[in-house]
Scaffold this active site. Structure first.
Site, PDB file in Angstrom:
ATOM      1  N   LYS A   1      51.215 -38.811  60.612  1.00 44.16           N
ATOM      2  CA  LYS A   1      51.620 -40.213  60.543  1.00 44.16           C
ATOM      3  C   LYS A   1      52.731 -40.505  61.563  1.00 44.16           C
ATOM      4  O   LYS A   1      52.703 -41.522  62.250  1.00 44.16           O
ATOM      5  CB  LYS A   1      52.089 -40.550  59.119  1.00 44.16           C
ATOM      6  CG  LYS A   1      50.923 -40.616  58.141  1.00 44.16           C
ATOM      7  CD  LYS A   1      51.327 -40.618  56.684  1.00 44.16           C
ATOM      8  CE  LYS A   1      50.075 -40.541  55.806  1.00 44.16           C
ATOM      9  NZ  LYS A   1      50.347 -40.355  54.381  1.00 44.16           N
TER      10      LYS A   1
ATOM     11  N   GLN B   1      55.160 -39.915  50.208  1.00 37.56           N
ATOM     12  CA  GLN B   1      53.973 -39.063  50.315  1.00 37.56           C
ATOM     13  C   GLN B   1      53.604 -38.493  48.943  1.00 37.56           C
ATOM     14  O   GLN B   1      54.437 -37.884  48.270  1.00 37.56           O
ATOM     15  CB  GLN B   1      54.250 -37.930  51.330  1.00 37.56           C
ATOM     16  CG  GLN B   1      53.070 -37.039  51.607  1.00 37.56           C
ATOM     17  CD  GLN B   1      51.897 -37.770  52.275  1.00 37.56           C
ATOM     18  OE1 GLN B   1      52.067 -38.545  53.209  1.00 37.56           O
ATOM     19  NE2 GLN B   1      50.700 -37.537  51.771  1.00 37.56           N
TER      20      GLN B   1
ATOM     21  N   ASP C   1      51.488 -48.578  51.874  1.00 45.75           N
ATOM     22  CA  ASP C   1      50.341 -47.836  51.325  1.00 45.75           C
ATOM     23  C   ASP C   1      49.426 -48.773  50.531  1.00 45.75           C
ATOM     24  O   ASP C   1      48.280 -48.448  50.251  1.00 45.75           O
ATOM     25  CB  ASP C   1      50.852 -46.748  50.353  1.00 45.75           C
ATOM     26  CG  ASP C   1      50.643 -45.347  50.910  1.00 45.75           C
ATOM     27  OD1 ASP C   1      49.819 -45.191  51.827  1.00 45.75           O
ATOM     28  OD2 ASP C   1      51.300 -44.415  50.401  1.00 45.75           O
TER      29      ASP C   1
END
Ligand code: NAD
Length: 285
Positions: free
Chosen positions: A53, A97, A120
């Protein structure tokens, strides 16, 4: 029929090129998108996803920072950290995460992130906005799948889309996005008694199970569009999806490979959401 392969790696690269241009223009207007990733513990897979990422963000000119916290970080300490990031004007997007260590509630963490920074797209407010068709941060993997279909001008409206898997991050939202595009959507899952009976009627089949080779050519209709979301590592170390690619590609019209399929698209959509967060969401009517 041999299927056309939708290469997510190439498409993600193309999308990143476009985003690079967009980020340059934003910077000229004084808007500099910043993504903060929080990594708790040292799960090697998570670490490698985070690296991917960071690298992709840097490629398009999005600055990023990674906050690494030890595995024994308390839930409260993590939530406090998120509150601080919520208040930080220099942070546009926050990504924690997953998975998190067992003593921390993932849902509590997701719900603590300011929905306006939830790149997200997992916060219930953003899931709700998606359901009612409002401007929002779409969850990255479903968003990536939709973008793959649209990149090949695949008709969704009026088609029968079958989604296998009902997780909150992939199965459920991808079905919702296909419904928003006017598909007729059927969900299957581990309790579906006769999977083939349903999958063989699908014009678009999205497979998000997490088990190798569950879907074979016999399970699909001639000319179906097959999207393989699964990521499975075989004992040989090889990465594979949930679909028997070699057999199925002889019967499908379009198919996504693993690797180089949905995975790279997920990261590209995260960057799209980060740019959107920097610009700001459109307010609700
Ligand atoms: P999950 O474990 O939360 O959900 C799996 C779903 O599959 C469940 O809803 C379950 O009911 C269903 N299922 C399990 N066995 C089944 C069977 N035999 N028949 C029918 N349905 C069955 O997983 P998830 O988080 O949705 O992820 C699914 C897969 O996608 C995993 O391999 C994951 O690694 C992968 N994934 C890939 C990306 C990407 O970017 N490519 C992103 C997220 C997840």
């Amino acid at each position: 029929m041999t299927a056309e392969i939708i290469n997510g790696k190439d498409l993600a690269q193309e999308i990143r090129m476009g985003m690079k241009e967009e980020v340059t223009q934003l910077k000229e207007r004084g808007i500099s998108p910043h993504l903060t990733v929080v990594l708790v513990g040292d799960n090697p897979a998570s670490r490698s996803y985070v690296k991917g990422k960071e690298k992709a963000a840097a490629e398009v000119g999005i600055s990023s920072s990674v906050i690494e916290l030890p595995a024994d970080t308390s839930e409260k300490a993590l939530l406090d950290r998120i509150h601080t990031l919520n208040e930080d004007e220099n942070v546009d997007g926050i990504l924690v995460q997953l998975p998190l260590p067992k003593h921390i509630s993932e849902q509590k963490v997701i719900e603590t992130i300011n929905p306006a920074k939830d790149v997200d797209g997992f916060h219930p407010v953003n899931i709700g906005r998606m359901m009612i068709g409002e401007d929002t941060f779409l969850p990255c993997t479903p968003y990536g799948i939709l973008t793959m279909l649209q990149s090949r001008d695949i008709t969704i409206e009026g088609k029968h889309a079958v989604v296998i898997g009902r997780s909150n991050i992939v199965g459920k939202p991808v079905g919702q996005l296909l419904l928003n595009e006017n598909a007729t959507v059927t969900y299957c899952h581990s309790r579906t008694p006769d999977l083939r009976e349903v999958t063989s009627k699908a014009d678009i089949l999205v497979v998000a199970i997490g088990k190798p080779n569950v879907i074979t050519a016999e399970d699909i209709k001639d000319g179906a569009v097959v999207i393989d979301v699964g990521i499975n590592r075989l004992e040989t170390g090889k990465l594979t999806g949930d679909v028997d690619f070699d057999g199925t590609k002889e019967k499908a019209s379009f198919i996504t490979p693993v690797p180089k399929g949905v995975g790279p698209m997920t990261i590209a959509m995260l960057l799209k959401n980060t740019i959107k967060a920097a610009r700001g969401l459109e307010p609700l009517e």
